[in-house]
Design an enzyme around this catalytic site. Structure first.
Site, PDB file in Angstrom:
ATOM      1  N   LYS A 235       0.855  -1.198   0.000  1.00  0.00           N
ATOM      2  CA  LYS A 235       0.000   0.000   0.000  1.00  0.00           C
ATOM      3  C   LYS A 235       0.880   1.233   0.000  1.00  0.00           C
ATOM      4  CE  LYS A 235      -4.445   0.983   0.364  1.00  0.00           C
ATOM      5  NZ  LYS A 235      -5.542   0.056   0.049  1.00  0.00           N
TER       6      LYS A 235
HETATM    7  N1  GLU Z   1      -7.148   0.312  -3.173  1.00  0.00           N
HETATM    8  C1  GLU Z   1      -7.971  -0.820  -3.417  1.00  0.00           C
HETATM    9  C2  GLU Z   1      -8.037  -1.707  -2.186  1.00  0.00           C
HETATM   10  O1  GLU Z   1      -7.857  -1.264  -1.093  1.00  0.00           O
HETATM   11  C3  GLU Z   1      -7.584  -1.557  -4.691  1.00  0.00           C
HETATM   12  C4  GLU Z   1      -6.237  -2.173  -4.681  1.00  0.00           C
HETATM   13  C5  GLU Z   1      -5.816  -2.719  -6.045  1.00  0.00           C
HETATM   14  O2  GLU Z   1      -6.614  -2.773  -6.937  1.00  0.00           O
HETATM   15  O3  GLU Z   1      -4.637  -3.083  -6.139  1.00  0.00           O
HETATM   16  O4  GLU Z   1      -8.344  -2.868  -2.258  1.00  0.00           O
END
Ligand code: GLU
Length: 476
Positions: free
Chosen positions: A107
């Site tokens: 993240k």
């Molecule tokens: N930000 C989104 C989540 O928390 C999508 C993550 C992604 O598609 O890699 O799942």
């Protein structure tokens, strides 16, 4: 009585992990290896804007590399910090494992208020942040693939993809360095709606199991269920729209940053969304009661509560007052570990984040595969499928011409049956299948083991089991 203290987001995720792992029989040391975040990179960089240098702080955290690339969004918000990105990276690991997206968890975040900058400035800031991550392989199609999250959208993803391409001019797979891109920059149909669509599919699957519905003190189908939704951003908007327009749910309240709207007969999601677009908030929306103190409306009696904004909104200070039978966590970490315990004791069923909002990363997976295969889903097979359907229709029409059989084709059958699946249909089908399979895997553990009394613990057990199996296979 001293007030109980709420742990940090990171600690809250670990507490939930620990509760589940205590029911497992992992070999010594493996539990710790899975729980910890492998690395968090912090970058501070300057951008010359408005006649002076502005310094920004950003993070990219990698929780687990048992599979690569690692995957997870990039968030733009003032509240971004190391604890938060690490918690979110950990959730990505468990989420990907649960829905069998072949990624580790990661993240990123940039501490910025995107509303303070115009588009051109944001582009320069995003490109500079991307540059810092790309040069360290923290954005890379085979190592680390970001996506949108709070405060970012396909626009930022297009800038990131272009930045990567400029720095890796000969990489034929450059587009796979980030997902959630616009269609004309290598995106996939259905990615923008995916997380909200996944919430809808998750609820549809839950309501296919009357025993599960009963455990939440509910009965019947989704049709007519009263829903309170917090946050009408990309996820909340799509979830509320699909549930109200396609499943007959009644959205009785919407909680937003400037207050809440209540209408027992149901709010029209498109109208509220348009209002927010024009007035930067819900205040003044006709056709609803406005409550300035939005947080109080989370406690309103309803069948289904959908927190779709951010972490920690249901915590030890308000959990006891929550009046929902079922909570589905469309956001990441909206219920703290302390609140989770209070709600479980009250008999509330919680469909956990790592499953409920996994639609986004699931369709990101499809986009990544599309980018690597350099072909749109459905391109090869669609017309062939249509011509085979045509054969069946011709035959049926021939038979229905036979007066003795007395058949006719229903009016829209031909048109509906003839149409081969395009990319959007295939994406939705893949997402639906993924959500159903993941729910089944949690459900088997939830009902199959006496010590497991909630879906979150079941979800952790399934995903930790998968991550552990990967580590074992790696020979760690
Ligand atoms: N930000 C989104 C989540 O928390 C999508 C993550 C992604 O598609 O890699 O799942």
């Amino acid at each position: 009585m001293t007030a109980a203290k709420e742990p940090s987001f990171r600690d809250s995720v670990d507490l939930m992990f620990n509760r589940a792992v205590a029911l497992m029989d992992l070999e010594p040391g493996l539990e710790e290896k899975i729980r910890v975040c492998n690395a968090t990179y912090t970058v501070r960089f300057g951008v010359r804007l408005r006649g002076q240098i502005h310094t920004f702080t950003g993070y990219r955290s990698v929780h687990s590399e048992h599979m690569e690339p690692v995957k997870g969004g990039i968030r733009f918000a003032m509240g971004v910090n190391q604890d938060e990105v690490e918690a979110l990276a950990a959730l990505m690991t468990y989420k990907c494992a649960l829905v069998e997206a072949p990624f580790g968890g990661s993240k990123g975040g940039l501490r910025i208020d995107p509303r303070q900058w115009d588009e051109h400035e944001l582009e320069r800031i995003t490109r500079r942040f991307a540059y810092e991550l790309i040069k360290r392989d923290l954005i890379n199609p085979s190592q680390n693939v970001p996506a949108p999250d709070m405060g970012t959208s396909e626009r930022e993803m297009a800038w990131i993809a272009d930045q990567y391409k400029r720095m890796n001019t000969t990489d034929i797979n450059a587009r796979a360095c980030v997902t959630g891109k616009p269609i004309n920059a290598g995106g996939i149909q259905g990615r923008t709606e995916a997380t909200g669509r996944g919430v809808q599919y998750a609820l549809q699957e839950f309501f296919r199991h009357p025993e599960d519905v009963k455990l939440a003190n509910l009965s019947g189908k989704l049709d007519g269920k009263r829903v309170v939704i917090q946050g009408l951003g990309n996820v909340g908007y799509h979830a509320a729209k699909f549930l109200s327009e396609e499943d007959g749910c009644i959205i009785t309240a919407i909680v937003e940053h400037d207050g809440a709207l209540i209408n027992e007969k149901g709010l029209n999601i498109e109208e509220v969304r348009n209002w927010i677009g024009k007035h930067a908030g819900v205040k003044g929306f006709p056709d609803a009661e406005y409550v300035p103190e939005g947080a109080k409306v989370l406690e309103k009696e309803c069948d289904i509560l959908i927190p779709a904004a951010m972490e920690g909104v249901t915590n030890i200070t308000n959990a006891a007052n929550i009046n929902a039978s079922l909570i589905i966590e469309a956001a990441n970490g909206p219920v703290t570990a302390g609140a989770d315990q209070i709600l479980r004791e009250k008999g509330c069923v919680i469909i956990p984040d790592m499953f409920a909002n996994a639609g986004g990363v699931t369709v990101s997976y499809f986009e990544w595969v599309k980018n690597l295969s350099h072909i749109r889903f459905g391109r090869m097979g669609r017309r062939q499928e249509e011509s085979r359907h045509q054969l069946v229709v011709d035959e049926l029409e021939r038979l229905s011409g036979d007066k003795n059989l007395g058949w006719t084709l229903s009016p829209d059958f031909k048109q509906r049956y003839l149409r081969g699946a395009g990319e959007l249909e295939l994406v939705r089908s893949g997402l639906d299948d993924t959500m159903r399979a993941a729910y089944q895997s949690m459900r088997d553990v939830w009902h199959g083991r006496d010590e497991v009394t909630d879906l979150r613990t079941a979800a952790y057990l399934v995903s930790i089991g998968k991550v552990a199996a990967s580590y074992r296979a790696l020979g760690l």
